[in-house]
Design an enzyme around this catalytic site. Structure first.
Site, PDB file in Angstrom:
ATOM      1  N   THR A   1      42.271  39.974  27.240  1.00 23.17           N
ATOM      2  CA  THR A   1      41.488  41.139  26.815  1.00 23.17           C
ATOM      3  C   THR A   1      41.970  41.628  25.448  1.00 23.17           C
ATOM      4  O   THR A   1      41.167  41.952  24.571  1.00 23.17           O
ATOM      5  CB  THR A   1      41.618  42.268  27.864  1.00 23.17           C
TER       6      THR A   1
ATOM      7  N   HIS B   1      40.653  39.445  22.814  1.00 24.47           N
ATOM      8  CA  HIS B   1      39.255  39.771  22.516  1.00 24.47           C
ATOM      9  C   HIS B   1      39.169  40.978  21.582  1.00 24.47           C
ATOM     10  O   HIS B   1      38.363  40.999  20.653  1.00 24.47           O
ATOM     11  CB  HIS B   1      38.491  40.088  23.803  1.00 24.47           C
TER      12      HIS B   1
ATOM     13  N   CYS C   1      30.710  59.422  41.064  1.00 29.60           N
ATOM     14  CA  CYS C   1      29.584  58.482  41.083  1.00 29.60           C
ATOM     15  C   CYS C   1      29.497  57.822  42.465  1.00 29.60           C
ATOM     16  O   CYS C   1      30.416  57.947  43.281  1.00 29.60           O
ATOM     17  CB  CYS C   1      29.767  57.439  39.977  1.00 29.60           C
TER      18      CYS C   1
HETATM   19 ZN   LIG Z   1      45.239  42.248  30.862  1.00 28.67          ZN
HETATM   20 ZN   LIG Z   2      33.033  57.143  39.420  1.00 27.29          ZN
END
Ligand SMILES: [Zn+2]
Ligand SMILES: [Zn+2]
Length: 341
Positions: free
Chosen positions: A40, A43, A94
């Site tokens: 990551t 990236h 959520c």
């Molecule tokens: Zn990671």
């Molecule tokens: Zn949430």
């Protein structure tokens, strides 16, 4: 003043002095010992995540350190405690959060990407993100808890059981960790990897490997499983060929676990999914229990963290550390962020 590595965009980092952030109520300040660099972060460095990472930004989310300062209303932690951090913040409101799946919150904040990370000497985070480490665990190994928690989550979601056979497609750091966590539940494991260096690392830590370019993997797996096929395939390569191979390898009612972040839609042999009653299981980050199990496995040595650390590079040489990782031949590269000294 403490030092922080700032991603400046366009593949560039600048390390400079910053004022440490005093912890507010419910927060702690951590003296960072080590921060691992992962795919990551690469990236981010390549600019592929500039829509989320706004330069100048401090990134990094695989870390270990010691509590340096407690904000008001923080209990259960003390200055000097060795810790790591679960780099997730969720909304709590959520549908995913209300269903108890806070790690896949619709508005999830990934700390170290969407907010400031640990590639610095001093890092201030919410106390609720802190996970204590055993006092005798080397802090270098502590920096591998986060990627190990990824592997623990993946294996947990797969329902892999003792005596079952798992195939891991791709032997990057996460693939290797999945292989070791799969062995820890009593499964037999075969790791598929094209790169000979990565295969060698896998073999060194006790994982059987095959080169999918050199052998008929499907025939090999059938032979190894009395013609049944693999109970679980972890797709960690992120490639279309990996997805195609995965359905070919699975036994009746086998589970395909999608670990890699595929950048484009892939073709899946749904006839095979129908014919063998296969399951496709998505996996994303981890929950608190996965971190606790990761600490247990790294502490107990079932996950050989020390053997996965290829290099430790001073924070000031962050650019060289990213270059080393990009050049290949390394598993984990850690930044020494100072607190272990
Ligand atoms: Zn990671
Ligand atoms: Zn949430």
């Amino acid at each position: 003043m403490t030092r922080a590595a700032h991603y400046m965009g366009d593949r560039t980092f600048v390390v400079n002095g910053v004022e440490p952030v005093p912890p507010g109520p419910g927060q702690v300040r951590i003296d960072v010992a080590y921060t691992g660099i992962c795919g990551t972060d690469l990236h981010v460095m390549h600019g592929a995540m500039d829509h989320r990472v706004h330069a100048p930004a401090v990134i990094g989310h695989e870390m270990s350190g010691r509590i340096a300062e407690l904000g008001a209303d923080v209990t259960g932690l003390a200055v000097g405690d060795p810790v790591t951090v679960i780099p997730l913040e969720w909304c709590g409101q959520c549908p995913a959060c209300l269903a108890g799946h806070t790690h896949i919150c619709h508005r999830l904040t990934f700390i170290g990407v969407d907010s400031a990370g640990s590639m610095q000497n001093s890092w201030t985070v919410a106390a609720g993100t802190v996970v204590p480490l055993p006092p005798d665990l080397p802090l270098r190994h502590g920096a591998l808890i986060e990627p190990t928690a990824v592997a623990v989550h993946d294996v947990r979601r797969s329902r892999l059981a003792a005596g079952e056979h798992a195939v891991v497609i791709g032997a990057g750091p996460v693939g290797l960790l999945i292989g070791k966590v799969a062995q820890s539940v009593g499964a037999s494991v075969t790791v598929l990897e094209l790169d000979p260096h990565r295969r060698a690392v896998a073999e060194e830590i006790g994982l059987s490997t095959l080169d999918p370019a050199a052998v008929d993997v499907a025939a090999h797996v059938r032979e190894h499983t009395g013609d049944a096929g693999a109970d679980v395939v972890f797709e960690v390569s992120g490639s279309g060929s990996g997805v195609r191979l995965a359905t070919d390898l699975l036994a009746v009612r086998g589970r395909l676990v999608v670990v890699a972040i595929h950048p484009v839609p892939r073709e899946v042999d749904l006839h095979r999914v129908f014919w063998r009653e296969l399951e496709v299981i998505g996996v994303r980050v981890y929950a608190h229990a996965d971190f606790e199990e990761a600490v247990r496995l790294v502490h107990g040595g079932q996950v050989p963290a020390g053997r996965l650390i290829s290099r430790v590079v001073p924070l000031d040489e962050v650019a060289a550390a990213f270059e080393a990782l990009e050049a290949g031949g390394s598993v984990k590269v850690l930044l020494d962020c100072g607190a272990a000294a």
